[in-house]
Design a protein around this motif. Structure first.
Motif, PDB file in Angstrom:
ATOM      1  N   TYR A 108     118.892 -21.208  -7.091  1.00 10.28           N
ATOM      2  CA  TYR A 108     118.364 -21.713  -8.353  1.00 10.28           C
ATOM      3  C   TYR A 108     119.364 -22.713  -8.922  1.00 10.28           C
ATOM      4  CZ  TYR A 108     115.128 -17.911  -7.685  1.00 10.28           C
ATOM      5  OH  TYR A 108     114.171 -17.071  -7.165  1.00 10.28           O
ATOM      6  N   ILE A 138     118.016 -25.242 -15.107  1.00  8.14           N
ATOM      7  CA  ILE A 138     116.848 -25.363 -15.978  1.00  8.14           C
ATOM      8  C   ILE A 138     117.191 -26.343 -17.088  1.00  8.14           C
ATOM      9  CG2 ILE A 138     115.340 -24.148 -17.600  1.00  8.14           C
ATOM     10  CD1 ILE A 138     116.195 -21.525 -16.066  1.00  8.14           C
ATOM     11  N   VAL A 187     112.765 -27.238 -13.744  1.00  2.47           N
ATOM     12  CA  VAL A 187     113.546 -26.315 -12.913  1.00  2.47           C
ATOM     13  C   VAL A 187     113.734 -26.930 -11.529  1.00  2.47           C
ATOM     14  CG1 VAL A 187     112.777 -24.258 -14.166  1.00  2.47           C
ATOM     15  CG2 VAL A 187     111.489 -25.016 -12.175  1.00  2.47           C
ATOM     16  N   TYR A 207     109.871 -19.491 -11.292  1.00  2.00           N
ATOM     17  CA  TYR A 207     111.139 -19.863 -11.915  1.00  2.00           C
ATOM     18  C   TYR A 207     110.874 -20.482 -13.295  1.00  2.00           C
ATOM     19  CZ  TYR A 207     115.915 -21.971 -11.909  1.00  2.00           C
ATOM     20  OH  TYR A 207     117.212 -22.345 -12.182  1.00  2.00           O
ATOM     21  N   ALA A 208     109.903 -21.371 -13.392  1.00  2.00           N
ATOM     22  CA  ALA A 208     109.556 -21.983 -14.681  1.00  2.00           C
ATOM     23  C   ALA A 208     109.052 -20.936 -15.669  1.00  2.00           C
ATOM     24  CB  ALA A 208     108.518 -23.085 -14.481  1.00  2.00           C
ATOM     25  N   ALA A 243     111.983 -19.041 -17.085  1.00  2.00           N
ATOM     26  CA  ALA A 243     112.672 -19.853 -18.093  1.00  2.00           C
ATOM     27  C   ALA A 243     111.895 -19.838 -19.408  1.00  2.00           C
ATOM     28  CB  ALA A 243     112.838 -21.283 -17.579  1.00  2.00           C
ATOM     29  N   GLU A 276     111.288 -29.245  -7.325  1.00  2.00           N
ATOM     30  CA  GLU A 276     111.417 -29.418  -8.765  1.00  2.00           C
ATOM     31  C   GLU A 276     110.085 -29.100  -9.418  1.00  2.00           C
ATOM     32  OE1 GLU A 276     113.709 -32.698 -10.749  1.00  2.00           O
ATOM     33  OE2 GLU A 276     111.659 -33.309 -11.294  1.00  2.00           O
TER      34      GLU A 276
END
Length: 137
Positions: free
Chosen positions: A39, A42, A56, A70-71, A74, A102
């Motif tokens: 990772y 962010i 991200v 992952y987004a 966040a 991304e």
């Protein structure tokens, strides 16, 4: 005390799908972070008082769903930090350049449950992200 639905459960409910126990286990495995995930950070961009974009970056994603997860992690942590309870996933654009993935995820954060089907209970998502080892903001 019963634990609320983890991330994969919310994803399935948001998509309108229900599945059997064995299929839930497979879905959980599919949404667990990849073994070699790196990772890479962010970036948070406040677009207005309640609309936020999260950029991200990661290496080792299996496909776009790893970047979207992952987004979401966040967004969920940011929502909690702001003192809100819910985030509504608007969209996540994903692109890949070589080994780097991304994502640009757009979310609306809210203290109350918004109308719609793509809502995330922020505290539940944050707990699930921690359990899976997916970083948050």
């Amino acid at each position: 005390m019963a634990r609320a639905l983890p991330l994969f459960g919310l994803v399935l409910l948001a998509s309108g799908g229900l599945m059997g126990c064995g299929e839930r286990t497979a879905a959980r495995a599919a949404l667990s972070p990849p073994d070699r995930a790196e990772y890479m950070g962010i970036e948070t961009q406040l677009l207005d008082a309640s609309t936020v974009s999260f950029i991200v970056r990661m290496r080792g994603a299996r496909d776009r769903s790893d970047v979207v997860a992952y987004a979401r992690c966040a967004a969920a942590q940011y929502t909690v930090i702001r003192g809100y309870s819910f985030a509504q996933h608007v969209r996540t654009n994903v692109r890949r350049s070589g080994e780097i993935w991304e994502g640009d995820g757009g979310f609306v954060i809210s203290p109350d449950l918004p109308a719609g089907r793509r809502n995330l209970d922020a505290e539940v998502i944050v707990d699930d992200c921690r359990e899976q080892g997916i970083p948050t903001v």
